[in-house]
Design an enzyme around this catalytic site. Structure first.
Site, mmCIF file in Angstrom:
data_model
loop_
_atom_site.group_PDB
_atom_site.id
_atom_site.type_symbol
_atom_site.label_atom_id
_atom_site.label_comp_id
_atom_site.label_asym_id
_atom_site.label_seq_id
_atom_site.Cartn_x
_atom_site.Cartn_y
_atom_site.Cartn_z
ATOM 1 N N HIS A 43 1.110 -0.886 0.090
ATOM 2 C CA HIS A 43 -0.051 0.473 0.052
ATOM 3 C C HIS A 43 1.011 1.346 -0.255
ATOM 4 O O HIS A 43 1.179 2.092 1.119
ATOM 5 C CB HIS A 43 -0.698 0.213 1.034
ATOM 6 C CG HIS A 43 -1.352 0.864 1.053
ATOM 7 N ND1 HIS A 43 -3.542 0.744 2.034
ATOM 8 C CD2 HIS A 43 -1.743 2.003 0.503
ATOM 9 C CE1 HIS A 43 -4.206 1.838 1.034
ATOM 10 N NE2 HIS A 43 -2.500 1.948 0.983
ATOM 11 N N ARG A 45 1.843 5.087 -0.319
ATOM 12 C CA ARG A 45 1.114 6.354 0.061
ATOM 13 C C ARG A 45 2.024 7.096 -0.439
ATOM 14 O O ARG A 45 3.306 7.318 -0.784
ATOM 15 C CB ARG A 45 0.815 6.236 1.808
ATOM 16 C CG ARG A 45 -0.141 5.817 2.006
ATOM 17 C CD ARG A 45 -0.607 5.504 3.513
ATOM 18 N NE ARG A 45 -2.077 5.357 3.988
ATOM 19 C CZ ARG A 45 -1.464 3.533 4.292
ATOM 20 N NH1 ARG A 45 -1.095 2.839 4.205
ATOM 21 N NH2 ARG A 45 -3.012 3.814 4.902
ATOM 22 N N GLU A 70 -2.440 -1.786 -3.108
ATOM 23 C CA GLU A 70 -4.007 -0.805 -2.326
ATOM 24 C C GLU A 70 -2.937 0.147 -2.872
ATOM 25 O O GLU A 70 -1.842 1.030 -2.646
ATOM 26 C CB GLU A 70 -4.221 -1.874 -1.414
ATOM 27 C CG GLU A 70 -4.702 -2.807 -0.737
ATOM 28 C CD GLU A 70 -4.606 -3.346 0.935
ATOM 29 O OE1 GLU A 70 -4.943 -3.807 0.821
ATOM 30 O OE2 GLU A 70 -3.954 -2.083 1.372
ATOM 31 N N THR A 100 -3.426 4.632 9.144
ATOM 32 C CA THR A 100 -4.011 3.002 8.018
ATOM 33 C C THR A 100 -5.434 3.489 7.268
ATOM 34 O O THR A 100 -5.661 4.821 8.360
ATOM 35 C CB THR A 100 -4.071 2.251 9.322
ATOM 36 O OG1 THR A 100 -3.785 0.905 8.212
ATOM 37 C CG2 THR A 100 -4.989 3.094 10.488
ATOM 38 N N HIS A 190 -7.604 -6.178 7.711
ATOM 39 C CA HIS A 190 -6.891 -5.149 8.422
ATOM 40 C C HIS A 190 -7.566 -5.772 9.337
ATOM 41 O O HIS A 190 -8.815 -5.973 10.157
ATOM 42 C CB HIS A 190 -8.324 -3.867 8.120
ATOM 43 C CG HIS A 190 -7.877 -2.184 8.912
ATOM 44 N ND1 HIS A 190 -7.144 -1.539 8.278
ATOM 45 C CD2 HIS A 190 -7.906 -2.620 10.203
ATOM 46 C CE1 HIS A 190 -6.703 -0.839 9.105
ATOM 47 N NE2 HIS A 190 -7.169 -1.328 10.320
ATOM 48 N N ASP A 191 -7.187 -6.182 10.525
ATOM 49 C CA ASP A 191 -6.720 -6.362 11.812
ATOM 50 C C ASP A 191 -6.913 -7.809 11.645
ATOM 51 O O ASP A 191 -7.537 -8.766 12.709
ATOM 52 C CB ASP A 191 -7.345 -5.180 12.594
ATOM 53 C CG ASP A 191 -7.035 -3.412 13.025
ATOM 54 O OD1 ASP A 191 -5.469 -4.269 12.941
ATOM 55 O OD2 ASP A 191 -8.163 -3.434 13.590
ATOM 56 N N GLY A 213 -0.973 -7.903 7.233
ATOM 57 C CA GLY A 213 -0.349 -7.272 7.584
ATOM 58 C C GLY A 213 0.347 -7.287 8.311
ATOM 59 O O GLY A 213 1.994 -7.713 9.187
ATOM 60 N N HIS A 214 -0.383 -6.505 9.243
ATOM 61 C CA HIS A 214 0.108 -5.871 10.749
ATOM 62 C C HIS A 214 0.077 -6.604 11.990
ATOM 63 O O HIS A 214 1.428 -7.224 12.667
ATOM 64 C CB HIS A 214 -0.741 -4.636 11.200
ATOM 65 C CG HIS A 214 0.108 -3.971 12.852
ATOM 66 N ND1 HIS A 214 1.032 -3.252 13.171
ATOM 67 C CD2 HIS A 214 -0.265 -4.365 13.747
ATOM 68 C CE1 HIS A 214 1.361 -3.338 14.019
ATOM 69 N NE2 HIS A 214 -0.173 -3.362 14.547
#
Length: 239
Positions: A43, A45, A70, A100, A190-191, A213-214
């Site tokens: 992703h 940015r 993304e 995020t 996400h999460d 990811g995280h």
């Protein structure tokens, strides 16, 4: 089986904290695929605080599974994706200064914009996905943009999972079921973590891919990257 795509932004965040090339995002992508990951997600940015434009181009020849990029479809992002030609582009409406991703698209409000952007990607042979909140009513408008898939934004599921997992997942099931009616593929991210992934994957219809990811990178600090990838694949397996 639902595919596992690993988001390697956090590898880039760690590298950028010290400068230089260590840890290497390209080596991480190669190793993750060797360990069983079925895709690599990035992703980038505008401020390049983790994944840089150089990373995007460096990764392209190394990702032999599925490359998923993304981002918010500003013109510079669109042009980069059209040049790199990943297998999939996921459109996310995050602000440039967002820590995020924190919301899905209002596909009714942004229908014209999304349809034009998606047409560009589809004309180039790139599969498209739009980031969507768990809202069954929004699926119809997503379908009208001509996207191939939706990606369910799973923060609220993850946040409420330990309290009441049945209620936490309810709208996601309804949204994914609605997507089936419009022949839209379903991704999610996400999460999601080792704790909450299996219940989600077992209950969401037509779940084609998760992007994680995280949590995965964080868990790999304790378990090792190969063991962590294998643990995620076990959560996704259908026995």
């Amino acid at each position: 089986m639902t595919k596992l795509s690993v988001n390697i932004n956090k590898i880039a965040t760690l590298r950028n904290a010290r400068g230089g090339e260590f840890p290497s995002v390209t080596e991480a992508a190669v190793k993750l695929q060797e360990f069983g990951a079925q895709g690599i997600t990035i992703h980038p940015r505008p401020d390049e605080r983790h994944i840089t434009r150089k990373d995007v181009y460096d990764l392209k020849p190394l990702v032999y599974t599925e490359f998923n990029i993304e981002g918010n479809p500003h013109r510079s992002f669109i042009d980069m994706v059209l040049e790199v030609k990943p297998e999939q582009v996921t459109l996310v409406p995050d602000a440039d200064d967002a820590i995020t991703s924190n919301a899905g698209w209002d596909c009714e409000k942004h229908a014209g914009f999304l349809k034009n952007v998606i047409a560009e990607f589809k004309n180039a042979g790139i599969r498209t996905s739009v980031f969507l909140d768990p809202d069954p009513q929004m699926v119809k408008f997503a379908a009208e943009t001509d996207t191939d898939r939706i990606e369910l934004y799973t923060e609220s599921y993850a946040k409420n999972y330990s309290e009441n997992k049945e209620e936490a997942i309810r709208l996601y099931i309804e949204t994914a079921s609605e997507a089936q009616k419009y022949r839209l593929g379903v991704n999610a991210g996400h999460d999601l973590s080792l704790e909450n992934l299996k219940y989600f994957a077992d209950n969401i219809p037509n779940l084609l891919e998760v992007s994680i990811g995280h949590a995965l990178i964080s868990e790999a600090l304790y378990m090792g990257m190969e063991n962590t990838v294998q643990a995620y694949l076990k959560r996704l397996a259908k026995w």
